[in-house]
Design a protein around this motif. Structure first.
Motif, mmCIF file in Angstrom:
data_model
loop_
_atom_site.group_PDB
_atom_site.id
_atom_site.type_symbol
_atom_site.label_atom_id
_atom_site.label_comp_id
_atom_site.label_asym_id
_atom_site.label_seq_id
_atom_site.Cartn_x
_atom_site.Cartn_y
_atom_site.Cartn_z
ATOM 1 N N ILE A 1 0.817 -1.219 0.000
ATOM 2 C CA ILE A 1 0.000 0.000 0.000
ATOM 3 C C ILE A 1 0.855 1.276 0.000
ATOM 4 N N GLU A 2 2.153 1.137 0.254
ATOM 5 C CA GLU A 2 3.037 2.309 0.240
ATOM 6 C C GLU A 2 4.463 1.855 -0.036
ATOM 7 N N ILE A 3 5.160 2.625 -0.869
ATOM 8 C CA ILE A 3 6.581 2.393 -1.135
ATOM 9 C C ILE A 3 7.326 3.704 -0.905
ATOM 10 N N GLY A 4 8.415 3.624 -0.144
ATOM 11 C CA GLY A 4 9.267 4.783 0.079
ATOM 12 C C GLY A 4 10.704 4.438 -0.246
ATOM 13 N N CYS A 5 11.362 5.271 -1.046
ATOM 14 C CA CYS A 5 12.756 5.039 -1.425
ATOM 15 C C CYS A 5 13.557 6.323 -1.227
ATOM 16 N N VAL A 6 14.767 6.174 -0.705
ATOM 17 C CA VAL A 6 15.665 7.299 -0.466
ATOM 18 C C VAL A 6 16.974 7.025 -1.196
ATOM 19 N N GLU A 7 17.427 7.983 -1.992
ATOM 20 C CA GLU A 7 18.634 7.807 -2.790
ATOM 21 C C GLU A 7 19.869 8.307 -2.035
ATOM 22 N N ILE A 8 20.950 7.511 -2.125
ATOM 23 C CA ILE A 8 22.248 7.879 -1.561
ATOM 24 C C ILE A 8 23.286 7.829 -2.675
ATOM 25 N N LEU A 9 24.041 8.912 -2.819
ATOM 26 C CA LEU A 9 25.169 8.953 -3.754
ATOM 27 C C LEU A 9 26.400 9.426 -2.996
ATOM 28 N N ASN A 10 27.479 8.652 -3.086
ATOM 29 C CA ASN A 10 28.721 9.010 -2.386
ATOM 30 C C ASN A 10 28.461 9.280 -0.903
ATOM 31 N N ARG A 11 27.629 8.429 -0.295
ATOM 32 C CA ARG A 11 27.313 8.490 1.129
ATOM 33 C C ARG A 11 26.614 9.792 1.525
ATOM 34 N N ARG A 12 25.900 10.383 0.586
ATOM 35 C CA ARG A 12 25.118 11.579 0.887
ATOM 36 C C ARG A 12 23.690 11.395 0.387
ATOM 37 N N LEU A 13 22.721 11.848 1.186
ATOM 38 C CA LEU A 13 21.329 11.811 0.764
ATOM 39 C C LEU A 13 21.119 12.885 -0.297
ATOM 40 N N THR A 14 20.573 12.501 -1.433
ATOM 41 C CA THR A 14 20.434 13.442 -2.548
ATOM 42 C C THR A 14 19.112 14.198 -2.529
ATOM 43 N N GLY A 15 18.106 13.662 -1.855
ATOM 44 C CA GLY A 15 16.777 14.265 -1.908
ATOM 45 C C GLY A 15 15.954 13.770 -3.084
ATOM 46 N N ASN A 16 16.571 12.976 -3.965
ATOM 47 C CA ASN A 16 15.860 12.398 -5.110
ATOM 48 C C ASN A 16 15.147 11.127 -4.653
ATOM 49 N N ASN A 17 14.049 11.297 -3.936
ATOM 50 C CA ASN A 17 13.334 10.171 -3.336
ATOM 51 C C ASN A 17 12.160 9.732 -4.207
ATOM 52 N N PHE A 18 11.691 8.530 -3.925
ATOM 53 C CA PHE A 18 10.519 7.984 -4.624
ATOM 54 C C PHE A 18 9.511 7.583 -3.555
ATOM 55 N N HIS A 19 8.281 8.110 -3.648
ATOM 56 C CA HIS A 19 7.269 7.807 -2.633
ATOM 57 C C HIS A 19 5.900 7.725 -3.294
ATOM 58 N N ARG A 20 5.235 6.588 -3.114
ATOM 59 C CA ARG A 20 3.896 6.413 -3.676
ATOM 60 C C ARG A 20 2.996 5.676 -2.690
ATOM 61 N N TYR A 21 1.780 6.169 -2.536
ATOM 62 C CA TYR A 21 0.717 5.403 -1.892
ATOM 63 C C TYR A 21 0.012 4.610 -2.983
ATOM 64 N N ILE A 22 -0.454 3.418 -2.644
ATOM 65 C CA ILE A 22 -1.004 2.500 -3.646
ATOM 66 C C ILE A 22 -2.344 1.955 -3.172
ATOM 67 N N ASN A 23 -3.301 1.917 -4.070
ATOM 68 C CA ASN A 23 -4.599 1.311 -3.790
ATOM 69 C C ASN A 23 -4.459 -0.207 -3.896
ATOM 70 N N PRO A 24 -4.573 -0.931 -2.774
ATOM 71 C CA PRO A 24 -4.353 -2.387 -2.813
ATOM 72 C C PRO A 24 -5.576 -3.178 -3.267
ATOM 73 N N GLU A 25 -6.686 -2.485 -3.450
ATOM 74 C CA GLU A 25 -7.931 -3.128 -3.882
ATOM 75 C C GLU A 25 -8.432 -4.147 -2.860
ATOM 76 N N ARG A 26 -8.108 -3.896 -1.617
ATOM 77 C CA ARG A 26 -8.608 -4.714 -0.518
ATOM 78 C C ARG A 26 -8.357 -3.960 0.787
ATOM 79 N N ASP A 27 -8.979 -4.422 1.872
ATOM 80 C CA ASP A 27 -8.783 -3.789 3.181
ATOM 81 C C ASP A 27 -7.497 -4.282 3.832
#
Length: 237
Positions: free
Chosen positions: A22-48
């Motif tokens: 129902i949710e995916i969160g990704c955080v990008e690291i380049l050269n041991r630094r957080l880049t802020g180029n993240n991926f975040h989505r809520y997802i309809n699972p079609e069920r409770d």
């Protein structure tokens, strides 16, 4: 290598029984630094969500009802993680759900789209055997504040895990520094070896100093009711 810290939230614990992401969160690291180029989505699972899972993440069916289905974000997710090292806490759990979602869409398993998987739970167990190694426990151990974490969230947990991973692997940063220091120490040692020692000057004790020393030795003999250990030492030639 590009690194992606990934976390998911799900409707339950078992994708084989029909539980979904129902949710995916990704955080990008380049050269041991957080880049802020993240991926975040809520997802309809079609069920409770199961009651226990809902208590953990708080994402209701109503909230998720207008969110995209996994099929709508699958290609975007694949493009984002492509060729990266993926860092997950308790990787088998998240991978089972991702593989289940990909299988529904006739897409190859998740691991086939990335360079490698790193499981920080397995890593933490090797580093801290016999201790609690949950994400909360690791945050406490490495001094990372998670006071704002009242409910689990995929992006929030991925951000915390990124900080934990960087703290756990901090020694990797100092490798080149250590090598430089070793080289400098070796060079200094070679320089010291080349310096000739000056003549050693020995000052003999004066008569009054010898008498004072003898008085101290006699008092020690008296205290031990015999001969003190210093009497047994043979002076150097």
């Amino acid at each position: 290598m590009r690194q992606i810290v990934l976390d998911t939230e799900t409707t339950g614990l078992n994708p084989r029984s029909g539980d979904r992401i129902i949710e995916i969160g990704c955080v990008e690291i380049l050269n041991r630094r957080l880049t802020g180029n993240n991926f975040h989505r809520y997802i309809n699972p079609e069920r409770d969500s199961e009651e226990g899972a809902l208590a953990v993440h708080g994402l209701t069916t109503e909230f998720l009802s207008d969110k995209p289905k996994f099929a709508e974000i699958a290609n975007e997710l694949r493009d984002y993680v492509s060729g990266a090292e993926i860092i997950i806490h308790n990787a088998p759990f998240d991978l089972a759900f991702l593989d289940s979602e990909f299988e529904r869409l006739n897409i190859p398993r998740f691991v086939e789209h990335v360079e490698m998987i790193t499981d920080t739970l397995a890593q933490a167990k090797e580093m801290h055997p016999g201790k609690r190694n949950s994400l909360d426990a690791l945050c406490d151990r490495y001094g990372i504040s998670n006071a704002h974490r009242t409910l689990h969230g995929a992006l929030l947990d991925a951000e915390l895990l990124a900080e934990v991973y960087l703290a756990m692997t901090r020694g990797q940063n100092s490798l080149t520094i250590d090598l430089a220091l070793d080289a400098a120490s070796s060079a200094m040692g070679r320089q010291l070896e080349q310096i000739e020692l000056a003549e050693i000057i020995v000052l003999q004790a004066a008569a009054d100093e010898i008498a004072e020393h003898e008085t101290v030795m006699n008092s020690l003999d008296k205290e031990v009711k015999g001969t003190c250990i210093w009497r047994s030492l043979v002076p150097p030639a």
